[in-house]
Design an enzyme around this catalytic site. Structure first.
Site, mmCIF file in Angstrom:
data_model
loop_
_atom_site.group_PDB
_atom_site.id
_atom_site.type_symbol
_atom_site.label_atom_id
_atom_site.label_comp_id
_atom_site.label_asym_id
_atom_site.label_seq_id
_atom_site.Cartn_x
_atom_site.Cartn_y
_atom_site.Cartn_z
ATOM 1 N N ASP A 57 0.834 -1.205 0.000
ATOM 2 C CA ASP A 57 0.000 0.000 0.000
ATOM 3 C C ASP A 57 0.869 1.255 0.000
ATOM 4 O O ASP A 57 1.389 1.660 1.039
ATOM 5 C CB ASP A 57 -0.907 0.001 1.232
ATOM 6 N N TYR A 62 3.632 9.605 0.463
ATOM 7 C CA TYR A 62 4.553 8.997 1.434
ATOM 8 C C TYR A 62 6.017 9.320 1.112
ATOM 9 O O TYR A 62 6.896 9.115 1.935
ATOM 10 C CB TYR A 62 4.342 7.469 1.520
ATOM 11 N N LYS A 91 -1.714 6.104 -4.520
ATOM 12 C CA LYS A 91 -2.817 7.063 -4.317
ATOM 13 C C LYS A 91 -2.476 8.404 -4.954
ATOM 14 O O LYS A 91 -1.334 8.860 -4.899
ATOM 15 C CB LYS A 91 -3.065 7.272 -2.808
ATOM 16 N N HIS A 124 -6.656 9.805 -2.854
ATOM 17 C CA HIS A 124 -6.180 9.758 -1.460
ATOM 18 C C HIS A 124 -7.147 10.461 -0.488
ATOM 19 O O HIS A 124 -7.471 9.950 0.570
ATOM 20 C CB HIS A 124 -4.782 10.395 -1.384
HETATM 21 P P1 NAD Z 1 -0.193 1.312 11.889
HETATM 22 O O1 NAD Z 1 -1.476 1.297 12.635
HETATM 23 O O2 NAD Z 1 0.102 0.241 10.931
HETATM 24 O O3 NAD Z 1 0.961 1.423 12.987
HETATM 25 C C1 NAD Z 1 2.318 1.478 12.664
HETATM 26 C C2 NAD Z 1 3.119 1.466 13.955
HETATM 27 O O4 NAD Z 1 2.858 0.253 14.660
HETATM 28 C C3 NAD Z 1 4.614 1.499 13.697
HETATM 29 O O5 NAD Z 1 5.195 2.260 14.733
HETATM 30 C C4 NAD Z 1 5.022 0.039 13.804
HETATM 31 O O6 NAD Z 1 6.346 -0.129 14.223
HETATM 32 C C5 NAD Z 1 4.061 -0.464 14.853
HETATM 33 N N1 NAD Z 1 3.765 -1.910 14.707
HETATM 34 C C6 NAD Z 1 3.516 -2.584 13.557
HETATM 35 N N2 NAD Z 1 3.264 -3.879 13.818
HETATM 36 C C7 NAD Z 1 3.347 -4.030 15.156
HETATM 37 C C8 NAD Z 1 3.187 -5.128 16.026
HETATM 38 N N3 NAD Z 1 2.863 -6.341 15.581
HETATM 39 N N4 NAD Z 1 3.366 -4.912 17.354
HETATM 40 C C9 NAD Z 1 3.674 -3.686 17.840
HETATM 41 N N5 NAD Z 1 3.838 -2.606 17.058
HETATM 42 C C10 NAD Z 1 3.673 -2.774 15.733
HETATM 43 O O7 NAD Z 1 -0.073 2.752 11.260
HETATM 44 P P2 NAD Z 1 -0.066 3.493 9.908
HETATM 45 O O8 NAD Z 1 1.279 3.401 9.282
HETATM 46 O O9 NAD Z 1 -0.635 4.822 10.217
HETATM 47 O O10 NAD Z 1 -1.146 2.770 8.982
HETATM 48 C C11 NAD Z 1 -0.836 1.631 8.208
HETATM 49 C C12 NAD Z 1 -0.787 1.950 6.725
HETATM 50 O O11 NAD Z 1 -2.038 2.455 6.300
HETATM 51 C C13 NAD Z 1 0.189 3.057 6.328
HETATM 52 O O12 NAD Z 1 1.513 2.623 6.348
HETATM 53 C C14 NAD Z 1 -0.345 3.431 4.968
HETATM 54 O O13 NAD Z 1 0.063 2.486 3.998
HETATM 55 C C15 NAD Z 1 -1.841 3.364 5.217
HETATM 56 N N6 NAD Z 1 -2.433 4.676 5.597
HETATM 57 C C16 NAD Z 1 -3.299 5.269 4.711
HETATM 58 C C17 NAD Z 1 -3.840 6.510 5.013
HETATM 59 C C18 NAD Z 1 -4.781 7.152 4.043
HETATM 60 O O14 NAD Z 1 -5.063 8.364 4.186
HETATM 61 N N7 NAD Z 1 -5.301 6.422 3.087
HETATM 62 C C19 NAD Z 1 -3.514 7.151 6.217
HETATM 63 C C20 NAD Z 1 -2.673 6.518 7.104
HETATM 64 C C21 NAD Z 1 -2.145 5.266 6.795
#
Ligand code: NAD
Length: 341
Positions: A57, A62, A91, A124
């Site tokens: 994704d 990003y 996106k 997006h």
């Molecule tokens: P997330 O909820 O995936 O959290 C990421 C954090 O959690 C990082 O600090 C990581 O080290 C930690 N983590 C991951 N796996 C873990 C585990 N098993 N145990 C403990 N900690 C863990 O946060 P995110 O990055 O905000 O969201 C995921 C993805 O969603 C993004 O990378 C992106 O691709 C997408 N996203 C899209 C939008 C949008 O506007 N469409 C917005 C935000 C994120």
């Protein structure tokens, strides 16, 4: 930039899929890429593909699509995965919503990823901002001047959608998606979309469970992808005050007790809660152990009970971390809109 890849022998984990309206199978567990640094991204993408992730994704915003693409290109060259087996998603950033800018934005992302089509390409945000040329700044971000001025443009979503539909016709995009759309916007889009949106990607975690938005999108045949499954956790890296002051979902007694009962981590419980709702998830992890843990949530060997699902649902308070209304001056549309896009 890390260029040395040391392939490790990893067992291939199988991923569940969600059937889209056209019969294609969207991998239910994907790898998020937001906030991967350029150093980490190639390796993180490579190891996630080795593990068995089949959905990546990405997004222009990003700022790491080139680095992610490096990992993908290497994995394809090493035979870790075939191009047709992996879903590459990106996106469209809001400065590229005008019909004359959509193609160049898609082409730039394709080039950065090193692929000639996207399996899934989202709008997006349903917000159009004034155009910033790629040569001026890339990715452009929210601010027209790169600092603080949010300048809107007068491009309606329909114009953007129709420009994207042309790229579907040309084969540059296989499926279209929308992100951060509410149900009313989706209702409107469905009235004119010649190419139906296949996926809605929105912020979903127990503090922001969004049951009505999910039910509506699913009733219209869209798959729903939950982003930021760990709630505030994903926003801590940005030191976002709203996230810093929110109680961690990993520390919530409800989540901890359920994790203890299943001998799982809190992260696994949060992801399982989403997967059992039929949502796709895209957790982001730099570390291969966390990547593996997250992918294993797709295994059917364990489930949350209905009662546990309900307890987690009880944490919902409509708390959204990625809210455009929080972006400084974003609401002052008339003062900052531009006829020139
Ligand atoms: P997330 O909820 O995936 O959290 C990421 C954090 O959690 C990082 O600090 C990581 O080290 C930690 N983590 C991951 N796996 C873990 C585990 N098993 N145990 C403990 N900690 C863990 O946060 P995110 O990055 O905000 O969201 C995921 C993805 O969603 C993004 O990378 C992106 O691709 C997408 N996203 C899209 C939008 C949008 O506007 N469409 C917005 C935000 C994120």
């Amino acid at each position: 930039m890390v260029r040395e890849f040391k392939p490790i022998k990893l067992p291939r984990l199988n991923e569940p899929t969600i059937t889209l309206y056209d019969g294609s199978q969207l991998p239910q567990i994907g790898a998020g890429t937001w906030k991967h640094s350029d150093e980490i991204a190639p390796k993180a993408i490579y190891t996630s593909l080795q593990l068995g992730y089949r959905l990546l994704d990405g997004a222009c915003d990003y700022g790491n699509e080139k680095a992610c693409g490096e990992g993908l290109t290497r994995a394809l060259a090493d035979g870790v995965v075939k191009r047709e087996d992996v879903w590459v998603a990106s996106k469209l950033w809001q400065t590229f919503h005008a019909k004359e800018h959509v193609r160049a934005a898609v082409k730039k992302s394709l080039e950065d990823w090193g692929v000639d089509y996207f399996d899934l390409y989202y709008i997006h945000f349903p917000i159009s901002l004034a155009y910033v040329p790629i040569e001026t700044r890339y990715p452009p971000g929210w601010y027209y001047d790169g600092e603080s001025e949010v300048r809107h443009s007068r491009v309606p979503i329909r114009e953007t959608w129709e420009a994207l539909e042309e790229l579907v016709d040309e084969g540059l995009i296989r499926h279209l998606g929308v992100s951060n759309f509410n149900s009313a916007l989706l209702m409107d889009l469905l009235k004119y979309a010649r190419v139906k949106p296949a996926v809605l990607q929105i912020e979903i975690h127990p503090y922001n469970a969004q049951p009505r938005a999910v039910a509506y999108a699913q009733s219209q045949g869209l798959a729903v992808t939950a982003y930021s499954s760990f709630g505030p956790q994903g926003f801590l890296e940005l030191k976002m005050p709203k996230a810093v002051h929110a109680p961690s979902l990993f520390m919530q007694p409800v989540v901890t007790q359920i994790a203890d009962a299943h001998n799982k981590t809190q992260a696994e419980i949060l992801l399982k809660w989403a997967v059992q709702r039929g949502l796709a998830i895209i957790p982001k992890a730099d570390d291969v152990c966390l990547q593996e843990q997250n992918l294993r949530v797709g295994e059917s060997s364990w489930r949350l009970t209905d009662e546990e699902m309900e307890k987690i649902n009880g944490l919902d308070m409509g708390l959204r971390f990625n809210d455009p209304a929080d972006v400084s001056r974003l609401l002052t549309f008339f003062a900052h809109s531009s006829d020139a896009n």
